[in-house]
Design a protein around this motif. Structure first.
Motif, PDB file in Angstrom:
ATOM      1  N   ARG A  37      21.475   8.124  22.779  1.00  0.00           N
ATOM      2  CA  ARG A  37      21.998   9.492  22.788  1.00  0.00           C
ATOM      3  C   ARG A  37      21.528  10.257  21.551  1.00  0.00           C
ATOM      4  O   ARG A  37      21.160  11.432  21.636  1.00  0.00           O
ATOM      5  CB  ARG A  37      23.527   9.474  22.841  1.00  0.00           C
ATOM      6  CG  ARG A  37      24.150  10.860  22.855  1.00  0.00           C
ATOM      7  CD  ARG A  37      25.638  10.817  23.100  1.00  0.00           C
ATOM      8  NE  ARG A  37      26.142  12.152  23.353  1.00  0.00           N
ATOM      9  CZ  ARG A  37      27.134  12.446  24.177  1.00  0.00           C
ATOM     10  NH1 ARG A  37      27.739  11.481  24.845  1.00  0.00           N
ATOM     11  NH2 ARG A  37      27.528  13.684  24.345  1.00  0.00           N
ATOM     12  N   GLN A  38      21.530   9.578  20.411  1.00  0.00           N
ATOM     13  CA  GLN A  38      21.052  10.229  19.184  1.00  0.00           C
ATOM     14  C   GLN A  38      19.571  10.547  19.286  1.00  0.00           C
ATOM     15  O   GLN A  38      19.132  11.642  18.935  1.00  0.00           O
ATOM     16  CB  GLN A  38      21.329   9.308  17.986  1.00  0.00           C
ATOM     17  CG  GLN A  38      21.068   9.929  16.640  1.00  0.00           C
ATOM     18  CD  GLN A  38      22.049  11.034  16.322  1.00  0.00           C
ATOM     19  OE1 GLN A  38      21.934  12.151  16.882  1.00  0.00           O
ATOM     20  NE2 GLN A  38      23.006  10.764  15.455  1.00  0.00           N
ATOM     21  N   MET A  39      18.798   9.602  19.778  1.00  0.00           N
ATOM     22  CA  MET A  39      17.354   9.771  19.861  1.00  0.00           C
ATOM     23  C   MET A  39      16.954  10.862  20.857  1.00  0.00           C
ATOM     24  O   MET A  39      16.054  11.674  20.585  1.00  0.00           O
ATOM     25  CB  MET A  39      16.697   8.447  20.251  1.00  0.00           C
ATOM     26  CG  MET A  39      15.179   8.494  20.337  1.00  0.00           C
ATOM     27  SD  MET A  39      14.447   6.884  20.743  1.00  0.00           S
ATOM     28  CE  MET A  39      14.809   6.788  22.526  1.00  0.00           C
ATOM     29  N   LEU A  40      17.625  10.896  22.001  1.00  0.00           N
ATOM     30  CA  LEU A  40      17.244  11.814  23.070  1.00  0.00           C
ATOM     31  C   LEU A  40      18.054  13.107  23.087  1.00  0.00           C
ATOM     32  O   LEU A  40      17.710  14.042  23.807  1.00  0.00           O
ATOM     33  CB  LEU A  40      17.370  11.111  24.428  1.00  0.00           C
ATOM     34  CG  LEU A  40      16.477   9.871  24.598  1.00  0.00           C
ATOM     35  CD1 LEU A  40      16.816   9.143  25.892  1.00  0.00           C
ATOM     36  CD2 LEU A  40      15.003  10.247  24.555  1.00  0.00           C
ATOM     37  N   GLY A  41      19.127  13.151  22.303  1.00  0.00           N
ATOM     38  CA  GLY A  41      19.938  14.362  22.235  1.00  0.00           C
ATOM     39  C   GLY A  41      20.826  14.584  23.435  1.00  0.00           C
ATOM     40  O   GLY A  41      21.348  15.681  23.645  1.00  0.00           O
ATOM     41  N   LYS A  42      21.014  13.543  24.234  1.00  0.00           N
ATOM     42  CA  LYS A  42      21.884  13.643  25.407  1.00  0.00           C
ATOM     43  C   LYS A  42      22.327  12.245  25.818  1.00  0.00           C
ATOM     44  O   LYS A  42      21.693  11.248  25.453  1.00  0.00           O
ATOM     45  CB  LYS A  42      21.155  14.313  26.567  1.00  0.00           C
ATOM     46  CG  LYS A  42      19.935  13.542  27.053  1.00  0.00           C
ATOM     47  CD  LYS A  42      19.214  14.264  28.188  1.00  0.00           C
ATOM     48  CE  LYS A  42      17.989  13.466  28.649  1.00  0.00           C
ATOM     49  NZ  LYS A  42      17.264  14.156  29.740  1.00  0.00           N
ATOM     50  N   ALA A  43      23.406  12.179  26.570  1.00  0.00           N
ATOM     51  CA  ALA A  43      23.914  10.891  27.034  1.00  0.00           C
ATOM     52  C   ALA A  43      23.013  10.358  28.151  1.00  0.00           C
ATOM     53  O   ALA A  43      22.664  11.096  29.077  1.00  0.00           O
ATOM     54  CB  ALA A  43      25.347  11.039  27.544  1.00  0.00           C
ATOM     55  N   VAL A  44      22.613   9.101  28.026  1.00  0.00           N
ATOM     56  CA  VAL A  44      21.798   8.447  29.057  1.00  0.00           C
ATOM     57  C   VAL A  44      22.338   7.029  29.256  1.00  0.00           C
ATOM     58  O   VAL A  44      23.087   6.519  28.436  1.00  0.00           O
ATOM     59  CB  VAL A  44      20.305   8.372  28.659  1.00  0.00           C
ATOM     60  CG1 VAL A  44      19.704   9.758  28.529  1.00  0.00           C
ATOM     61  CG2 VAL A  44      20.119   7.583  27.371  1.00  0.00           C
ATOM     62  N   THR A  45      21.930   6.399  30.341  1.00  0.00           N
ATOM     63  CA  THR A  45      22.301   5.006  30.549  1.00  0.00           C
ATOM     64  C   THR A  45      21.114   4.116  30.186  1.00  0.00           C
ATOM     65  O   THR A  45      19.958   4.528  30.313  1.00  0.00           O
ATOM     66  CB  THR A  45      22.699   4.730  32.016  1.00  0.00           C
ATOM     67  OG1 THR A  45      21.552   4.937  32.855  1.00  0.00           O
ATOM     68  CG2 THR A  45      23.836   5.637  32.458  1.00  0.00           C
ATOM     69  N   ILE A  46      21.426   2.916  29.738  1.00  0.00           N
ATOM     70  CA  ILE A  46      20.366   1.963  29.397  1.00  0.00           C
ATOM     71  C   ILE A  46      19.549   1.647  30.648  1.00  0.00           C
ATOM     72  O   ILE A  46      18.316   1.609  30.617  1.00  0.00           O
ATOM     73  CB  ILE A  46      20.970   0.663  28.819  1.00  0.00           C
ATOM     74  CG1 ILE A  46      21.813   0.969  27.577  1.00  0.00           C
ATOM     75  CG2 ILE A  46      19.864  -0.336  28.483  1.00  0.00           C
ATOM     76  CD1 ILE A  46      21.075   1.563  26.433  1.00  0.00           C
ATOM     77  N   THR A  47      20.227   1.424  31.750  1.00  0.00           N
ATOM     78  CA  THR A  47      19.563   1.049  33.005  1.00  0.00           C
ATOM     79  C   THR A  47      18.517   2.075  33.428  1.00  0.00           C
ATOM     80  O   THR A  47      17.414   1.722  33.855  1.00  0.00           O
ATOM     81  CB  THR A  47      20.594   0.885  34.137  1.00  0.00           C
ATOM     82  OG1 THR A  47      21.586  -0.058  33.721  1.00  0.00           O
ATOM     83  CG2 THR A  47      19.946   0.388  35.409  1.00  0.00           C
ATOM     84  N   ALA A  48      18.848   3.366  33.290  1.00  0.00           N
ATOM     85  CA  ALA A  48      17.950   4.424  33.764  1.00  0.00           C
ATOM     86  C   ALA A  48      16.767   4.674  32.833  1.00  0.00           C
ATOM     87  O   ALA A  48      15.735   5.198  33.269  1.00  0.00           O
ATOM     88  CB  ALA A  48      18.738   5.717  33.940  1.00  0.00           C
ATOM     89  N   THR A  49      16.900   4.296  31.553  1.00  0.00           N
ATOM     90  CA  THR A  49      15.853   4.662  30.586  1.00  0.00           C
ATOM     91  C   THR A  49      15.127   3.464  29.967  1.00  0.00           C
ATOM     92  O   THR A  49      14.127   3.639  29.276  1.00  0.00           O
ATOM     93  CB  THR A  49      16.468   5.492  29.436  1.00  0.00           C
ATOM     94  OG1 THR A  49      17.614   4.798  28.918  1.00  0.00           O
ATOM     95  CG2 THR A  49      16.890   6.867  29.915  1.00  0.00           C
ATOM     96  N   ARG A  50      15.608   2.281  30.228  1.00  0.00           N
ATOM     97  CA  ARG A  50      15.052   1.083  29.573  1.00  0.00           C
ATOM     98  C   ARG A  50      13.651   0.726  30.086  1.00  0.00           C
ATOM     99  O   ARG A  50      13.331   0.914  31.259  1.00  0.00           O
ATOM    100  CB  ARG A  50      15.996  -0.106  29.813  1.00  0.00           C
ATOM    101  CG  ARG A  50      15.603  -1.384  29.094  1.00  0.00           C
ATOM    102  CD  ARG A  50      16.604  -2.491  29.330  1.00  0.00           C
ATOM    103  NE  ARG A  50      16.282  -3.684  28.568  1.00  0.00           N
ATOM    104  CZ  ARG A  50      17.014  -4.777  28.548  1.00  0.00           C
ATOM    105  NH1 ARG A  50      18.136  -4.838  29.270  1.00  0.00           N
ATOM    106  NH2 ARG A  50      16.634  -5.827  27.819  1.00  0.00           N
ATOM    107  N   GLY A  51      12.839   0.197  29.179  1.00  0.00           N
ATOM    108  CA  GLY A  51      11.596  -0.445  29.596  1.00  0.00           C
ATOM    109  C   GLY A  51      10.380   0.439  29.750  1.00  0.00           C
ATOM    110  O   GLY A  51       9.391   0.035  30.337  1.00  0.00           O
ATOM    111  N   ARG A  52      10.427   1.646  29.196  1.00  0.00           N
ATOM    112  CA  ARG A  52       9.230   2.492  29.275  1.00  0.00           C
ATOM    113  C   ARG A  52       9.193   3.434  28.072  1.00  0.00           C
ATOM    114  O   ARG A  52      10.225   3.783  27.501  1.00  0.00           O
ATOM    115  CB  ARG A  52       9.208   3.298  30.567  1.00  0.00           C
ATOM    116  CG  ARG A  52      10.277   4.359  30.683  1.00  0.00           C
ATOM    117  CD  ARG A  52      10.169   5.097  32.018  1.00  0.00           C
ATOM    118  NE  ARG A  52      11.023   6.257  32.085  1.00  0.00           N
ATOM    119  CZ  ARG A  52      12.296   6.244  32.411  1.00  0.00           C
ATOM    120  NH1 ARG A  52      12.900   5.097  32.693  1.00  0.00           N
ATOM    121  NH2 ARG A  52      13.000   7.359  32.463  1.00  0.00           N
TER     122      ARG A  52
END
Length: 202
Positions: free
Chosen positions: A140-155
């Motif tokens: 959230r700090q890095m992207l400036g918004k709430a995200v899930t690990i599952t949706a953003t992991r691995g790329r």
């Protein structure tokens, strides 16, 4: 050389300023500000959630049980721990007291936003090719918004302020897993994430 010296001096001044941070109420909670550390010319920056109990007392990031797990994973991924910059999304330890123990409490959105000022300046000085967010708070700090690990992991993710970002789990997740075989599988996946992030940073 002069530029490197200037950046190091700017980082030292920023760290000193952070000692007296009152940007949110967490300064009333933790023992001290726990600022990031590592080479200011690091190609990789790792961002955790917040200092834990041992980090709060030592005044250094990633020195407790999760930090030891992180060190093990970094070593297995072939990354030189001494060559990376490590910090946290939030610079003070947030906790609840249970008897004599201080139990970790998750930072809220306001506390994360307040600490973005410090995180942003760290990134401006270090200018990492790759920033690895360990866990949802760091993401959230890095992207400036709430995200899930599952949706953003691995790329690899293009960051608005430059460089690439990578989202993975926080090593404390591994410590909380009672199933040993699953914990070993998750550790292997964590190491694979770190290897892939390091490769993308080259």
């Amino acid at each position: 050389m002069a530029e490197g010296s200037n950046i190091a001096a700017a980082w030292a001044a920023l760290r000193e300023d952070a000692r007296d941070c009152t940007r949110c109420d967490l300064y009333k909670c933790g023992t001290q500000t726990v600022f990031g550390e590592g080479p200011v010319d690091a190609r990789m920056m790792f961002v955790g959630e917040q200092p834990g109990d041992q980090e709060d007392l030592a005044g250094r990031p990633f020195v407790g049980p999760a930090g030891q797990m992180f060190d093990r994973a970094v070593a297995e991924a072939g990354i030189d721990r001494a060559a990376v910059y490590v910090t946290n999304a939030v610079k003070h330890f947030k906790f609840e007291r249970r008897g004599k123990r201080r139990i970790h409490s998750k930072p809220n959105a306001g506390e994360i936003a307040a600490c973005r000022w410090w995180y942003g300046h760290e990134r401006e000085l270090v200018r990492p090719a790759m920033t690895v967010a360990l866990g949802a708070t760091a993401a959230r700090q890095m992207l400036g918004k709430a995200v899930t690990i599952t949706a953003t992991r691995g790329r690899a993710l293009e960051l608005a302020e430059g460089g690439l970002g990578w989202v993975t789990i926080h090593p404390s997740f591994l410590l909380r897993m009672p199933d040993r075989s699953r914990a070993e599988q998750e550790f292997a996946a964590f190491v694979a994430d770190l290897k892939a992030a390091a490769e993308a940073a080259r």
